[in-house]
Design a protein around this motif. Structure first.
Motif, short mmCIF file in Angstrom:
data_model
loop_
_atom_site.label_atom_id
_atom_site.label_comp_id
_atom_site.label_asym_id
_atom_site.label_seq_id
_atom_site.Cartn_x
_atom_site.Cartn_y
_atom_site.Cartn_z
N UNK A 273 66.86 76.83 74.32
CA UNK A 273 68.09 76.90 73.54
C UNK A 273 67.86 76.42 72.10
N UNK A 274 67.08 75.35 71.94
CA UNK A 274 66.81 74.87 70.59
C UNK A 274 65.93 75.83 69.81
N UNK A 275 65.00 76.48 70.50
CA UNK A 275 64.18 77.47 69.80
C UNK A 275 65.03 78.63 69.30
N UNK A 276 66.07 78.96 70.03
CA UNK A 276 66.90 80.11 69.65
C UNK A 276 67.97 79.74 68.62
N UNK A 277 68.63 78.59 68.83
CA UNK A 277 69.79 78.27 68.01
C UNK A 277 69.57 77.09 67.06
N UNK A 278 68.56 76.28 67.30
CA UNK A 278 68.35 75.10 66.48
C UNK A 278 69.06 73.89 67.05
N UNK A 279 68.57 72.71 66.69
CA UNK A 279 69.10 71.47 67.26
C UNK A 279 70.51 71.19 66.78
N UNK A 280 70.81 71.49 65.52
CA UNK A 280 72.14 71.17 64.99
C UNK A 280 73.22 71.96 65.74
N UNK A 281 73.01 73.24 65.93
CA UNK A 281 74.00 74.06 66.63
C UNK A 281 74.15 73.60 68.08
N UNK A 282 73.04 73.25 68.72
CA UNK A 282 73.12 72.82 70.11
C UNK A 282 73.83 71.48 70.22
N UNK A 283 73.59 70.57 69.28
CA UNK A 283 74.31 69.30 69.28
C UNK A 283 75.81 69.53 69.10
N UNK A 284 76.19 70.45 68.23
CA UNK A 284 77.61 70.75 68.02
C UNK A 284 78.26 71.31 69.27
N UNK A 285 77.55 72.19 69.97
CA UNK A 285 78.09 72.74 71.22
C UNK A 285 78.29 71.65 72.25
N UNK A 286 77.36 70.70 72.29
CA UNK A 286 77.48 69.59 73.24
C UNK A 286 78.68 68.71 72.94
N UNK A 287 78.90 68.42 71.66
CA UNK A 287 80.04 67.61 71.27
C UNK A 287 81.35 68.30 71.66
N UNK A 288 81.44 69.60 71.36
CA UNK A 288 82.66 70.35 71.67
C UNK A 288 82.92 70.38 73.18
N UNK A 289 81.87 70.64 73.97
CA UNK A 289 82.04 70.69 75.43
C UNK A 289 82.49 69.34 75.98
N UNK A 290 81.91 68.28 75.45
CA UNK A 290 82.30 66.96 75.95
C UNK A 290 83.77 66.68 75.62
N UNK A 291 84.20 67.01 74.40
CA UNK A 291 85.59 66.77 74.03
C UNK A 291 86.57 67.50 74.92
N UNK A 292 86.28 68.77 75.20
CA UNK A 292 87.16 69.56 76.08
C UNK A 292 87.17 68.98 77.49
N UNK A 293 85.99 68.65 78.00
CA UNK A 293 85.89 68.16 79.37
C UNK A 293 86.56 66.83 79.58
#
Length: 398
Positions: A273-293
């Motif tokens: 996932x990091x190779x495809x999207x980069x660490x910054x984008x993946x960190x942002x997705x993680x933050x958003x998922x945690x907030x919703x959950x």
């Protein structure tokens, strides 16, 4: 990876043992604290002293490892963790339990040293995989730690059951200590340490912040994410007991499920996932998922729906953690790697202290849903902070 399998395996074990040590008492501690006459605010505060200890110890251990090497610091902290478990086994009031957890946290400040070691032995292109493996150790620690604690203690634990949990943690840490002593070699060779010392022994914190201000932003990001997670973790047992009459075994198995999800993402999906999207984008997705959950966890009307929502928070952690560690590794070098990892791990531990310190009060004073909904609001702030970071620094794309 260019590193031999054994160093990463040993580092995996160190991180796993530390996180299992944090998690092993999670499903038991609230019940023991209540049995000792403590209210929810006192119980969550006592649990949070573990993370206060990590906050105090991590920068010191990291700086020391830059000067003396990673291996002796890792071994010293593992031995200290064994002593902390023994102290908890003999504690019989909430003050003594809190003091023992504080000492355990001081010794668990070596997690930053483990990540610094991984940075020493991995090339930039290999870091997503290395950090994903160590991140998986966090998840597996939450699988085995709470599961062991809940199963050993049983559904209605007493002090004797809690002592058995502590002895199990001491035994697990003892095995890890022997394996590290026998198999882990030093990553900072004498030549590399001499170069650090010749350059002045590495920067102090003031100099570091002046030359690498991004470290401050990374620390703030970790504090927000981990603080919100800690609010949920420390009141989850009380919340599900009050709302759904769950016991310690139910809570332990739930944390184990969260750990399976987190470890699976970090150990398998993180690197591609990091190779495809980069660490910054993946960190942002993680933050958003945690907030919703975390918001949905407080609002779901049935145990099954609540558990599904909580699993979304595990997805968020599984995406965020390895991405964050790659971002940290990419701004580090030999002379400051231990210090930077110690600072970022230390500030995350401060979040693990502040979260529990306020979660019980929020639960009592505002309502059972309050720690979860406030945590979701904190995630919105964290996402804005990440988006404000300069992409050329925050986007650690391998």
């Amino acid at each position: 990876m260019k590193a031999a399998p054994s160093p990463i395996l040993m580092l995996f074990l160190v991180v796993f043992v530390n996180m299992a040590g944090f998690g092993v008492v999670l499903p038991v501690f609230p019940f023991i604290g209540t049995a000792l006459g403590a209210d929810p605010a006192a119980v969550t505060l006592a649990m949070g002293t573990y993370s206060l200890g990590q906050f105090l110890g991590a920068p010191l251990w990291g700086k020391l490892s830059d000067r003396t090497g990673r291996r002796p610091v890792l071994l010293l902290c593992l031995v200290g963790s064994i002593l902390a478990y023994v102290a908890m086994a003999f504690a019989h009031d909430i003050l003594a339990l809190g003091a023992a957890r504080l000492f355990a946290g001081l010794m668990a400040g070596n997690i930053g040293v483990a990540f610094a070691y991984a940075g020493d032995v991995s090339a930039p292109a290999d870091r997503p995989k290395a950090m994903g493996i160590l991140g998986a150790a966090f998840g597996l620690g939450f699988i085995m730690g709470p599961a062991i604690g809940g199963l050993i203690a049983g559904q209605n634990p007493g002090l004797a059951d809690f002592a058995r949990v502590c002895w199990a943690g001491a035994a697990l840490t003892g095995v890890a200590t022997l394996l590290v002593l026998a198999l882990l070699r030093e990553s900072l060779t004498p030549e590399r340490r001499a170069a650090v010392l010749a350059a002045g022994g590495g920067p102090g914190m003031g100099q570091l912040f002046g030359t690498k201000p991004v470290v401050i932003a990374l620390m703030a990001l970790s504090f927000l994410m981990i603080g919100a997670a800690a609010m949920m973790e420390t009141v989850f047992a009380i919340f599900v007991h009050d709302r759904f009459a769950w016991g310690a075994r139910d809570v332990g198995l739930s944390f184990a499920l969260f750990g399976v999800i987190t470890a699976g993402l970090q150990g398998g999906a993180a690197a591609p996932l990091m190779r495809r999207f980069g660490a910054r984008a993946m960190a942002g997705a993680g933050i958003a998922a945690y907030g919703v959950g975390v918001a949905a966890t407080a609002l779901m009307p049935t145990p099954a729906l609540m558990l599904v929502a909580s699993c979304v928070t595990a997805v968020g952690v599984g995406l965020f953690s390895p991405a964050y560690q790659v971002m940290v590794a990419d701004v580090s070098e030999d002379r400051d790697r231990g210090l930077i990892n110690g600072l970022t791990q230390g500030i995350s531990s401060l979040g693990r202290f502040v979260g529990p310190a306020v979660s019980g009060s929020f639960y009592q004073g505002i309502g059972p849903a309050a720690p979860f909904l406030i945590g979701a609001g904190v995630m919105a702030v964290a996402l804005l902070l990440l988006l404000s970071m300069r992409p050329k620094v925050a986007h650690a794309h391998p």
